[in-house]
Motif scaffolding. Sequence first.
Motif, PDB file in Angstrom:
ATOM      1  N   LEU A   1      -1.851 -14.085  -6.924  1.00  0.00           N
ATOM      2  CA  LEU A   1      -0.831 -13.613  -7.877  1.00  0.00           C
ATOM      3  C   LEU A   1      -1.461 -12.890  -9.066  1.00  0.00           C
ATOM      4  O   LEU A   1      -0.911 -11.892  -9.555  1.00  0.00           O
ATOM      5  CB  LEU A   1       0.023 -14.794  -8.362  1.00  0.00           C
ATOM      6  CG  LEU A   1       1.047 -15.322  -7.365  1.00  0.00           C
ATOM      7  CD1 LEU A   1       1.673 -16.608  -7.879  1.00  0.00           C
ATOM      8  CD2 LEU A   1       2.125 -14.288  -7.086  1.00  0.00           C
ATOM      9  N   ALA A   2      -2.612 -13.376  -9.517  1.00  0.00           N
ATOM     10  CA  ALA A   2      -3.299 -12.696 -10.613  1.00  0.00           C
ATOM     11  C   ALA A   2      -3.716 -11.293 -10.178  1.00  0.00           C
ATOM     12  O   ALA A   2      -3.550 -10.317 -10.933  1.00  0.00           O
ATOM     13  CB  ALA A   2      -4.517 -13.510 -11.053  1.00  0.00           C
ATOM     14  N   TRP A   3      -4.237 -11.185  -8.960  1.00  0.00           N
ATOM     15  CA  TRP A   3      -4.618  -9.871  -8.432  1.00  0.00           C
ATOM     16  C   TRP A   3      -3.390  -8.982  -8.274  1.00  0.00           C
ATOM     17  O   TRP A   3      -3.414  -7.794  -8.550  1.00  0.00           O
ATOM     18  CB  TRP A   3      -5.371 -10.039  -7.119  1.00  0.00           C
ATOM     19  CG  TRP A   3      -6.104  -8.808  -6.640  1.00  0.00           C
ATOM     20  CD1 TRP A   3      -6.065  -7.558  -7.187  1.00  0.00           C
ATOM     21  CD2 TRP A   3      -6.985  -8.724  -5.531  1.00  0.00           C
ATOM     22  NE1 TRP A   3      -6.859  -6.702  -6.468  1.00  0.00           N
ATOM     23  CE2 TRP A   3      -7.444  -7.400  -5.444  1.00  0.00           C
ATOM     24  CE3 TRP A   3      -7.438  -9.647  -4.588  1.00  0.00           C
ATOM     25  CZ2 TRP A   3      -8.318  -6.959  -4.465  1.00  0.00           C
ATOM     26  CZ3 TRP A   3      -8.312  -9.213  -3.607  1.00  0.00           C
ATOM     27  CH2 TRP A   3      -8.751  -7.885  -3.552  1.00  0.00           C
ATOM     28  N   PHE A   4      -2.278  -9.581  -7.798  1.00  0.00           N
ATOM     29  CA  PHE A   4      -1.011  -8.844  -7.662  1.00  0.00           C
ATOM     30  C   PHE A   4      -0.602  -8.254  -9.013  1.00  0.00           C
ATOM     31  O   PHE A   4      -0.222  -7.077  -9.105  1.00  0.00           O
ATOM     32  CB  PHE A   4       0.086  -9.773  -7.120  1.00  0.00           C
ATOM     33  CG  PHE A   4       1.439  -9.130  -7.042  1.00  0.00           C
ATOM     34  CD1 PHE A   4       1.826  -8.439  -5.904  1.00  0.00           C
ATOM     35  CD2 PHE A   4       2.336  -9.208  -8.104  1.00  0.00           C
ATOM     36  CE1 PHE A   4       3.074  -7.836  -5.824  1.00  0.00           C
ATOM     37  CE2 PHE A   4       3.583  -8.614  -8.044  1.00  0.00           C
ATOM     38  CZ  PHE A   4       3.954  -7.924  -6.891  1.00  0.00           C
TER      39      PHE A   4
ATOM     40  N   LYS B   1       5.833   3.158 -17.024  1.00  0.00           N
ATOM     41  CA  LYS B   1       5.038   2.054 -16.470  1.00  0.00           C
ATOM     42  C   LYS B   1       5.937   1.241 -15.544  1.00  0.00           C
ATOM     43  O   LYS B   1       6.826   0.533 -15.998  1.00  0.00           O
ATOM     44  CB  LYS B   1       4.490   1.176 -17.588  1.00  0.00           C
ATOM     45  CG  LYS B   1       3.478   1.876 -18.468  1.00  0.00           C
ATOM     46  CD  LYS B   1       2.638   0.853 -19.184  1.00  0.00           C
ATOM     47  CE  LYS B   1       1.591   1.525 -20.013  1.00  0.00           C
ATOM     48  NZ  LYS B   1       0.377   1.779 -19.297  1.00  0.00           N
ATOM     49  N   ILE B   2       5.694   1.396 -14.242  1.00  0.00           N
ATOM     50  CA  ILE B   2       6.513   0.650 -13.279  1.00  0.00           C
ATOM     51  C   ILE B   2       5.911  -0.722 -12.970  1.00  0.00           C
ATOM     52  O   ILE B   2       6.515  -1.522 -12.290  1.00  0.00           O
ATOM     53  CB  ILE B   2       6.724   1.459 -11.978  1.00  0.00           C
ATOM     54  CG1 ILE B   2       5.385   1.757 -11.305  1.00  0.00           C
ATOM     55  CG2 ILE B   2       7.501   2.722 -12.239  1.00  0.00           C
ATOM     56  CD1 ILE B   2       5.516   2.328  -9.918  1.00  0.00           C
ATOM     57  N   GLY B   3       4.720  -0.974 -13.490  1.00  0.00           N
ATOM     58  CA  GLY B   3       4.047  -2.245 -13.233  1.00  0.00           C
ATOM     59  C   GLY B   3       4.836  -3.441 -13.707  1.00  0.00           C
ATOM     60  O   GLY B   3       4.828  -4.489 -13.068  1.00  0.00           O
TER      61      GLY B   3
ATOM     62  N   ALA C   1      -0.217  -4.407  -9.981  1.00  0.00           N
ATOM     63  CA  ALA C   1       1.081  -3.906 -10.468  1.00  0.00           C
ATOM     64  C   ALA C   1       0.913  -3.145 -11.773  1.00  0.00           C
ATOM     65  O   ALA C   1       1.549  -2.104 -11.984  1.00  0.00           O
ATOM     66  CB  ALA C   1       2.052  -5.077 -10.645  1.00  0.00           C
ATOM     67  N   MET C   2       0.062  -3.646 -12.653  1.00  0.00           N
ATOM     68  CA  MET C   2      -0.115  -3.000 -13.963  1.00  0.00           C
ATOM     69  C   MET C   2      -0.843  -1.653 -13.861  1.00  0.00           C
ATOM     70  O   MET C   2      -0.806  -0.856 -14.789  1.00  0.00           O
ATOM     71  CB  MET C   2      -0.869  -3.930 -14.916  1.00  0.00           C
ATOM     72  CG  MET C   2      -0.067  -5.170 -15.292  1.00  0.00           C
ATOM     73  SD  MET C   2       1.621  -4.843 -15.843  1.00  0.00           S
ATOM     74  CE  MET C   2       1.334  -3.967 -17.358  1.00  0.00           C
TER      75      MET C   2
ATOM     76  N   VAL D   1       0.825  -1.209   0.000  1.00  0.00           N
ATOM     77  CA  VAL D   1       0.000   0.000   0.000  1.00  0.00           C
ATOM     78  C   VAL D   1       0.862   1.263   0.000  1.00  0.00           C
ATOM     79  O   VAL D   1       0.705   2.131  -0.860  1.00  0.00           O
ATOM     80  CB  VAL D   1      -0.984  -0.004   1.195  1.00  0.00           C
ATOM     81  CG1 VAL D   1      -1.798   1.282   1.238  1.00  0.00           C
ATOM     82  CG2 VAL D   1      -1.907  -1.212   1.113  1.00  0.00           C
ATOM     83  N   MET D   2       1.779   1.360   0.955  1.00  0.00           N
ATOM     84  CA  MET D   2       2.543   2.605   1.113  1.00  0.00           C
ATOM     85  C   MET D   2       3.588   2.804   0.019  1.00  0.00           C
ATOM     86  O   MET D   2       3.746   3.900  -0.502  1.00  0.00           O
ATOM     87  CB  MET D   2       3.179   2.652   2.500  1.00  0.00           C
ATOM     88  CG  MET D   2       2.151   2.751   3.616  1.00  0.00           C
ATOM     89  SD  MET D   2       2.894   2.846   5.248  1.00  0.00           S
ATOM     90  CE  MET D   2       3.591   4.481   5.212  1.00  0.00           C
ATOM     91  N   ILE D   3       4.325   1.734  -0.315  1.00  0.00           N
ATOM     92  CA  ILE D   3       5.405   1.889  -1.299  1.00  0.00           C
ATOM     93  C   ILE D   3       4.893   1.707  -2.724  1.00  0.00           C
ATOM     94  O   ILE D   3       5.166   2.520  -3.600  1.00  0.00           O
ATOM     95  CB  ILE D   3       6.554   0.901  -1.007  1.00  0.00           C
ATOM     96  CG1 ILE D   3       7.235   1.287   0.306  1.00  0.00           C
ATOM     97  CG2 ILE D   3       7.567   0.888  -2.142  1.00  0.00           C
ATOM     98  CD1 ILE D   3       8.338   0.362   0.740  1.00  0.00           C
ATOM     99  N   SER D   4       4.150   0.611  -2.959  1.00  0.00           N
ATOM    100  CA  SER D   4       3.756   0.281  -4.336  1.00  0.00           C
ATOM    101  C   SER D   4       2.439   0.915  -4.770  1.00  0.00           C
ATOM    102  O   SER D   4       2.123   0.909  -5.955  1.00  0.00           O
ATOM    103  CB  SER D   4       3.665  -1.239  -4.504  1.00  0.00           C
ATOM    104  OG  SER D   4       4.915  -1.833  -4.188  1.00  0.00           O
ATOM    105  N   GLY D   5       1.644   1.423  -3.844  1.00  0.00           N
ATOM    106  CA  GLY D   5       0.388   2.068  -4.202  1.00  0.00           C
ATOM    107  C   GLY D   5      -0.739   1.106  -4.542  1.00  0.00           C
ATOM    108  O   GLY D   5      -1.701   1.488  -5.211  1.00  0.00           O
ATOM    109  N   PHE D   6      -0.659  -0.136  -4.072  1.00  0.00           N
ATOM    110  CA  PHE D   6      -1.725  -1.099  -4.317  1.00  0.00           C
ATOM    111  C   PHE D   6      -2.953  -0.715  -3.493  1.00  0.00           C
ATOM    112  O   PHE D   6      -2.873   0.051  -2.545  1.00  0.00           O
ATOM    113  CB  PHE D   6      -1.288  -2.511  -3.942  1.00  0.00           C
ATOM    114  CG  PHE D   6      -0.292  -3.140  -4.893  1.00  0.00           C
ATOM    115  CD1 PHE D   6       0.373  -2.410  -5.862  1.00  0.00           C
ATOM    116  CD2 PHE D   6      -0.018  -4.486  -4.808  1.00  0.00           C
ATOM    117  CE1 PHE D   6       1.289  -2.997  -6.726  1.00  0.00           C
ATOM    118  CE2 PHE D   6       0.891  -5.095  -5.667  1.00  0.00           C
ATOM    119  CZ  PHE D   6       1.542  -4.345  -6.625  1.00  0.00           C
TER     120      PHE D   6
END
Length: 198
Positions: free
Chosen positions: A138-141, A154-156, A145-146, A68-73
């Motif tokens: 993993l699919a949700w991950f 695009k960092i995904g 990410a995308m 959440v904090m670093i990757s923005g998920f």
Amino acid sequence: MNTTNNFEMDEMRQQMETLKKKLGQQEIVNDRLMRRSMKSTANKIIQRHNILMVIAVLMIPFGYYSFVMISGFSIAFWIATCIFMILSAATTYYIGFDLRDSRLMQGKLLEVRRKVARAKKLENQWLFISIPLLILWLAWFCYEAMQQNVGEIKIGYGLMVGGGIGGVIGLIIGLSLHFKSQRQYQEIIDQIEDLTEE
């Protein structure tokens, strides 16, 4: 002549009694050694379970920080991750519940065998439940990410590659730990069968 025969018979009976006592003592020693060995093997399984439960619980705050904090998920992804981690820790505890009983190896061997075989079966069943859950996670991950972009960059893709590498490493470690536990459960079962066949 009759007295000599009686004397020889008495001597043979005494030798047989002595031999029976020695065999009985040997069986007691063998039983104790086998139970000690089985307890040691069970303790190794429990130690591994404890480590896995601690990792699962630590993933809750770590997941919030890294996802959440670093990757923005999304928070929903983190909550699903928390549920999966809590479910994993609870299931691992439940699987090893009977093995945690300090008096287990002092009980009847057939009861010990039944409980160890049950734990082995439950751990196998959990593997077949957790793998589909992990694939969904993993699919949700990958979806999360995308969604991550910084301007035109695009960092995904980087997150997916990192997550993919981590997932493969985790899968290899997880399967090797699973098969190691299965071998150790079987060791205990085999030792009990050796003792009960005698």
